[in-house]
Design a protein around this motif. Structure first.
Motif, PDB file in Angstrom:
ATOM      1  N   GLY A  66       5.203 -10.530  -4.245  1.00 47.03           N
ATOM      2  CA  GLY A  66       4.716  -9.241  -3.778  1.00 47.03           C
ATOM      3  C   GLY A  66       3.241  -9.003  -3.984  1.00 47.03           C
ATOM      4  O   GLY A  66       2.739  -7.898  -3.784  1.00 47.03           O
ATOM      5  N   ASN A  77      -6.423 -10.103  -5.086  1.00 47.88           N
ATOM      6  CA  ASN A  77      -6.032  -9.380  -3.869  1.00 47.88           C
ATOM      7  C   ASN A  77      -5.623  -7.940  -4.168  1.00 47.88           C
ATOM      8  O   ASN A  77      -5.138  -7.633  -5.260  1.00 47.88           O
ATOM      9  CB  ASN A  77      -4.849 -10.110  -3.213  1.00 47.88           C
ATOM     10  CG  ASN A  77      -4.424  -9.437  -1.906  1.00 47.88           C
ATOM     11  OD1 ASN A  77      -5.275  -9.056  -1.083  1.00 47.88           O
ATOM     12  ND2 ASN A  77      -3.121  -9.261  -1.727  1.00 47.88           N
ATOM     13  N   VAL A  85     -10.095  -9.561  -2.271  1.00 48.28           N
ATOM     14  CA  VAL A  85      -9.717  -8.874  -1.034  1.00 48.28           C
ATOM     15  C   VAL A  85      -9.350  -7.438  -1.382  1.00 48.28           C
ATOM     16  O   VAL A  85      -8.470  -7.204  -2.224  1.00 48.28           O
ATOM     17  CB  VAL A  85      -8.511  -9.574  -0.359  1.00 48.28           C
ATOM     18  CG1 VAL A  85      -8.149  -8.881   0.953  1.00 48.28           C
ATOM     19  CG2 VAL A  85      -8.814 -11.050  -0.123  1.00 48.28           C
ATOM     20  N   ALA A  88      -7.880  -3.611  -1.323  1.00 50.15           N
ATOM     21  CA  ALA A  88      -6.715  -2.890  -0.797  1.00 50.15           C
ATOM     22  C   ALA A  88      -7.184  -2.209   0.473  1.00 50.15           C
ATOM     23  O   ALA A  88      -8.191  -1.501   0.472  1.00 50.15           O
ATOM     24  CB  ALA A  88      -6.235  -1.872  -1.821  1.00 50.15           C
ATOM     25  N   VAL A 135       0.764  -5.880   9.160  1.00 49.06           N
ATOM     26  CA  VAL A 135       2.075  -6.412   8.767  1.00 49.06           C
ATOM     27  C   VAL A 135       3.161  -5.752   9.622  1.00 49.06           C
ATOM     28  O   VAL A 135       4.070  -6.426  10.126  1.00 49.06           O
ATOM     29  CB  VAL A 135       2.340  -6.165   7.258  1.00 49.06           C
ATOM     30  CG1 VAL A 135       3.780  -6.516   6.896  1.00 49.06           C
ATOM     31  CG2 VAL A 135       1.362  -6.984   6.405  1.00 49.06           C
TER      32      VAL A 135
HETATM   33  N1  LIG Z   1      -5.198  -6.507   0.528  1.00 49.46           N
HETATM   34  C1  LIG Z   1      -4.120  -5.763   0.745  1.00 49.46           C
HETATM   35  N2  LIG Z   1      -4.245  -4.438   1.022  1.00 49.46           N
HETATM   36  C2  LIG Z   1      -3.157  -3.676   1.251  1.00 49.46           C
HETATM   37  N3  LIG Z   1      -1.897  -4.114   1.214  1.00 49.46           N
HETATM   38  C3  LIG Z   1      -1.695  -5.416   0.949  1.00 49.46           C
HETATM   39  C4  LIG Z   1      -2.790  -6.317   0.706  1.00 49.46           C
HETATM   40  N4  LIG Z   1      -2.265  -7.548   0.481  1.00 49.46           N
HETATM   41  C5  LIG Z   1      -0.931  -7.431   0.575  1.00 49.46           C
HETATM   42  N5  LIG Z   1      -0.566  -6.152   0.858  1.00 49.46           N
HETATM   43  C6  LIG Z   1       0.799  -5.627   1.028  1.00 49.46           C
HETATM   44  O1  LIG Z   1       1.672  -6.337   0.186  1.00 49.46           O
HETATM   45  C7  LIG Z   1       2.808  -6.756   0.918  1.00 49.46           C
HETATM   46  C8  LIG Z   1       3.369  -8.037   0.334  1.00 49.46           C
HETATM   47  O2  LIG Z   1       2.548  -9.125   0.694  1.00 49.46           O
HETATM   48  P1  LIG Z   1       3.129 -10.605   0.811  1.00 49.46           P
HETATM   49  O3  LIG Z   1       2.025 -11.449   1.335  1.00 49.46           O
HETATM   50  O4  LIG Z   1       4.400 -10.610   1.574  1.00 49.46           O
HETATM   51  O5  LIG Z   1       3.408 -10.919  -0.726  1.00 49.46           O
HETATM   52  P2  LIG Z   1       3.997 -12.236  -1.416  1.00 49.46           P
HETATM   53  O6  LIG Z   1       4.004 -13.352  -0.416  1.00 49.46           O
HETATM   54  O7  LIG Z   1       3.084 -12.474  -2.571  1.00 49.46           O
HETATM   55  O8  LIG Z   1       5.374 -11.860  -1.884  1.00 49.46           O
HETATM   56  C9  LIG Z   1       2.317  -6.870   2.346  1.00 49.46           C
HETATM   57  O9  LIG Z   1       3.374  -6.695   3.242  1.00 49.46           O
HETATM   58  C10 LIG Z   1       1.296  -5.786   2.459  1.00 49.46           C
HETATM   59  O10 LIG Z   1       1.916  -4.589   2.856  1.00 49.46           O
END
Ligand SMILES: Nc1ncnc2c1ncn2[C@@H]1O[C@H](COP(=O)(O)OP(=O)(O)O)[C@@H](O)[C@H]1O
Ligand SMILES: [Mg+2]
Length: 286
Positions: free
Chosen positions: A25, A185, A218, A220, A228
């Motif tokens: 996440g 991130n 990166v 937020a 997404v």
């Molecule tokens: N830089 C960011 N800013 C805002 N939301 C983010 C950012 N990076 C990730 N997210 C949110 O986090 C969620 C989970 O990301 P994901 O890449 O699926 O995580 P993981 O692969 O680590 O489990 C995304 O669907 C998005 O909504």
């Protein structure tokens, strides 16, 4: 054969990077997918392997319909070229295998067959990026210990830092991995990013004697969630958004600053390691 567009010859070197994280996440899949698209925007050819078997989602994030999975390749119903997906910027994606829990759990001959297929396809590309599962399970160790570069995605949350510390600890003490790259991130500011990176790097450099370098941070960014939801990569749709610019900068740093050739840098070396690690996970107690 499908029409995956390889934009230029890769001059014989395919660089292999695994993207990993202590906990789920944190944005690992989002980061690796958009770094892949950003590298493609910069003229490089990229193959993205979704190795997060339990939670296959690179294809979902990109709004692509998987035509088949590694499971179909294993069963002999399709070839790897048949299941290769074409993504934004011409990147190619190998979707994960639903129904296969872990590559490490496959029979040795199945694993060898899959890896040989992936290697056969991967040599056409400049980059092979791997989305590993989160945590410290056997597939995580398997891919990370063989990849030339391990890129850890962290956030500013204490749980992300402690879980990443645990991951680096296992990779360094059990698998001899001594170099890591970090992307911070989903942080509010550069100050927060620097604080998170500093906390992690101080701890691992002091207690684990490993070297960590920052590939950037990166922010937020609400655009991420919009992208997404729309199943479109930010690097293609909104490259000038704060997160889009930051991910492009990470991609540039990967291509410019990470050493081009290292002792364990070659793709052949990567696949040989994977094939030789058939019982490595068991030996290491995972
Ligand atoms: N830089 C960011 N800013 C805002 N939301 C983010 C950012 N990076 C990730 N997210 C949110 O986090 C969620 C989970 O990301 P994901 O890449 O699926 O995580 P993981 O692969 O680590 O489990 C995304 O669907 C998005 O909504
Ligand atoms: Mg993921």
């Amino acid at each position: 054969m499908n029409d995956v567009n390889v934009q230029r010859m890769n001059q014989g070197v395919t660089r292999v990077l695994s993207f990993t994280s202590g906990k789920g996440g944190v944005g690992k899949t989002h980061s690796v997918t958009n770094v892949a698209v950003a590298l493609a925007n910069q003229g490089l050819s990229v193959l993205l392997l979704d190795a997060d078997m339990g939670l296959a989602n690179v294809d979902v994030l990109l709004g692509l319909q998987a035509k088949g999975t590694l499971h179909d390749v294993l069963k002999g119903n399709m070839t790897l070229d048949d299941i290769l997906l074409k993504g934004p910027g011409g990147i190619a994606i190998i979707p994960a295998a639903s129904g296969v829990e872990e590559i490490q759990a496959l029979r040795p001959e199945e694993k060898m067959f899959l890896l040989e297929e992936i290697e056969r396809v991967a040599h056409r590309f400049d980059y092979l990026l791997i989305d590993t599962p989160a945590g410290i399970g056997s597939d995580v160790m398997y891919f990370n210990s063989a990849a030339a570069e391990v890129v850890c995605i962290i956030t500013g949350e204490p749980t992300s830092l402690t879980d990443t510390y645990a991951l680096i600890k296992v990779l360094s003490t059990t698998y001899g991995e001594k170099r890591f790259s970090v992307v911070v991130n989903n942080v509010a500011s550069e100050k927060e990013a620097t604080a998170a990176f500093t906390k992690l790097s101080r701890a691992v450099e002091r207690f684990l004697q490993v070297d960590v370098r920052s590939l950037g941070w990166v922010p937020a960014d609400a655009t991420v969630r919009d992208c997404v939801m729309q199943q479109r990569p930010i690097a293609a749709e909104f490259p000038s958004s704060p997160a889009g610019l930051a991910l492009a900068a990470v991609a540039r740093r990967i291509d410019d600053e990470l050493p081009q050739r290292r002792a364990k840098g070659g793709m052949q070396f990567f696949f040989r390691q994977l094939l030789e690690m058939n019982s490595y996970g068991e030996e290491a107690g995972y």
